[in-house]
Design an enzyme around this catalytic site. Structure first.
Site, mmCIF file in Angstrom:
data_model
loop_
_atom_site.group_PDB
_atom_site.id
_atom_site.type_symbol
_atom_site.label_atom_id
_atom_site.label_comp_id
_atom_site.label_asym_id
_atom_site.label_seq_id
_atom_site.Cartn_x
_atom_site.Cartn_y
_atom_site.Cartn_z
ATOM 1 C CG ASP A 1 44.828 42.307 48.701
ATOM 2 O OD1 ASP A 1 46.188 42.127 49.257
ATOM 3 O OD2 ASP A 1 43.904 41.681 48.872
ATOM 4 C CE LYS B 1 41.772 39.888 51.773
ATOM 5 N NZ LYS B 1 42.632 39.713 50.560
#
Ligand code: ATR
Length: 520
Positions: free
Chosen positions: A331, A294
């Site tokens: 997210d 990420k």
């Protein structure tokens, strides 16, 4: 339409003939059955004739050479060829013969010849693959070329992609990378004109890693509909095998009637190298990004959503209209959206984040930008102090939590309570703030100990699966431009979790770090 060839795993012809799944598939359009003559302990010409009576028109018949995984070492080329010759006489649809088996005198009759080469020992480089393909292509009898080689990592599979994309005036190619990193090669063939792929039966015991079942290919990956030009999406991470993202995203694409296929890519090395090698050749338009990539993937993006920039991590990248990568972190949106759906605007509300790692960071920034006051509690105080400072919030010690109704919401971002340690909880019952909404990003189990305690205390609870679906739905909307069919996505994920044997995304936000095995 390309075919799915279901490989017989049976140890005798009698077992194959008694297998209803294989018989049923042999009656369906779009399916073939691979007969592996080297597997069968009861192989005699008589028994083989019985099997041919049933399967010939839908069969790929092979009697694999011992140097290419054939199980019979004491059988001569001429004996193997005599069985294959019998199959051609009986009208088998395909006969598969290895390049190393002399076959100049073989009479194909109405069958087509798959000329094959398998290397189970090593990955082959581009030069070697091209050389082999050209040699095989020059074989006058060959109708289809099959090349299968080992892959130990995703970069090993890159030379196969360049073979697939270089189809000009060559015979149809089946190019497969064996091993988990090669999963994509099992699916994408029709995008490049391959006539078929191989799958396993649903009851096949421990077969080749990376080989899907026929049902996964047919239902989840829509193999029979795949066409050149379909966009490719996927998730990159490590581990990735048991990610639920392919199931969820393919369900969404199918439900919305959109072209496109979403694949799992296990990327062990540099994810940027993966994107640079694969994206354009494979037609990748967007990727979900999970642990451990990420942070690194932020670097490939020429444009990044402000929130992802603050968090320092992306979980989604997509190609913009200029062909450059745009990065986002769904997210963070998902956490804030899920909470706001239940308690309304977060503005001015106190939100307690448990944990101070990557997932906590995404959640903390997600609620912060909606105007929440963020409090961070963490086992290691310094980490909590750092995160609290980064989001302009406050650190609070676990032992200061006394159950008073000081927080509108509590979000657990740690792995505490995740299978198999399901009796663990980050907060004791008396520490859970009264009348707070309690949200756990762990979703294996669906209802964690923390959520059970919170319910006993009369708190409203939010399960991690809601979060997982939301971050995926948000990704889907970004790359497809269509509204995500959230309920269908949730149902398919819930069903998979209920049946689950393995999960690699036990936390909704930080998917992929720990592979947790659910006892069978
Ligand atoms: P992720 O990126 O998935 O959030 P991480 O960055 O390793 O993973 O963060 C894990 C978080 O869970 C950390 O806040 C960690 O606390 P520490 O900072 O003290 O390591 C927290 N955590 C993990 N296991 C824990 C446990 N058994 N008890 C309490 N907190 C725990």
């Amino acid at each position: 339409m390309a075919d799915i060839c279901v490989a017989s795993h049976h140890t005798s012809l009698a077992e194959l003939l008694a297998d209803e799944e294989f018989y049923m598939l042999s009656q369906r359009d779009g399916f073939l059955i691979e007969l592996r003559l080297d597997y069968y302990s009861d192989l005699t010409l008589d028994n083989f004739n019985v099997a041919l009576n049933v399967f010939a028109p839908k069969a790929i018949v092979t009697y694999r050479h011992p140097a290419e995984d054939g199980r019979r070492t004491n059988v001569s080329d001429s004996e193997r060829l005599s069985y294959l010759q019998r199959a051609a006489e009986a009208g088998a649809k395909y006969i598969d013969i290895e390049t190393r088996t002399p076959h100049a005198d073989f009479k194909k009759h109405q069958s087509q010849l798959i000329l094959s080469f398998h290397d189970f020992e090593q990955a082959l480089d581009s030069y070697e693959l091209r050389r082999r393909r050209e040699e095989m292509n020059a074989d006058a009898e060959a109708d289809i070329i099959k090349i299968a080689c080992r892959s130990d990592n995703i970069q090993d599979t890159a030379p196969l992609l360049s073979l697939l994309t270089d189809n000009a005036a060559l015979k149809p190619l089946i190019a497969l990378a064996m091993g988990e990193s090669g999963f994509w090669t099992r699916v994408v063939g029709p995008l490049f004109g391959s006539p078929l792929t191989y799958a396993r039966g649903e009851r096949a015991p421990g077969t080749a890693a990376g080989q899907p079942t026929w049902r996964e290919l047919e239902e989840n990956y829509r193999f029979h509909q795949l066409k050149p030009g379909w966009p490719v999406y996927g998730v990159i991470g490590n581990p990735i095998t048991h990610s639920l993202s392919p199931l969820m995203h393919n369900t969404a694409l199918r439900k919305m009637g959109l072209d496109g296929v979403y694949l799992p890519f296990r990327v062990e090395g540099d994810p940027i190298e993966f994107v640079n090698t694969f994206a354009s050749a494979l037609g990748i338009k967007a990727l979900s990004v999970t642990i451990p990539h990420k942070e690194t993937m932020l670097k490939i993006c020429s444009e990044v959503h402000e929130l992802a920039r603050m968090i320092g991590a992306v979980n989604t990248i997509l190609l913009n209209s200029n062909g450059a990568w745009y990065g986002a972190n769904t997210d963070a949106f998902a956490a804030a959206d899920a909470l706001e759906e239940v308690i309304g605007s977060l503005r001015g509300k106190n939100v307690l984040v448990l944990g101070a790692g990557g997932a906590a960071k995404a959640v903390a920034f997600g609620v912060k930008v909606r105007g929440a006051h963020v409090f961070v509690a963490n086992r290691t105080i310094e980490h909590a102090v750092a995160l609290a400072a980064a989001v302009g919030g406050k650190m609070i010690r676990y032992d200061e939590l006394d159950g008073r109704p000081n927080f509108a919401a509590v979000i657990n971002t740690t792995s505490v309570g995740m299978f198999p340690d399901t009796q663990q909880t980050p907060l004791k019952k008396e520490q859970i703030p009264e009348s707070s909404i309690v949200f756990d990003t762990v979703y294996n189990p669906l209802r964690t100990k923390l959520l059970k305690l919170a319910q006993e205390k009369g708190c409203e609870v939010l399960e991690g699966v809601t979060m997982f679906v939301r971050q995926g739905a948000c990704q889907f909307e970004l790359y497809s431009g269509a509204k995500a069919p959230r309920e269908a996505m949730k149902q398919v994920v819930l069903a998979a979790l209920k049946n689950a044997r393995l999960l690699s995304e036990p936390r909704a936000l930080a998917s992929g770090r720990a592979v947790k095995r659910i006892a069978p």
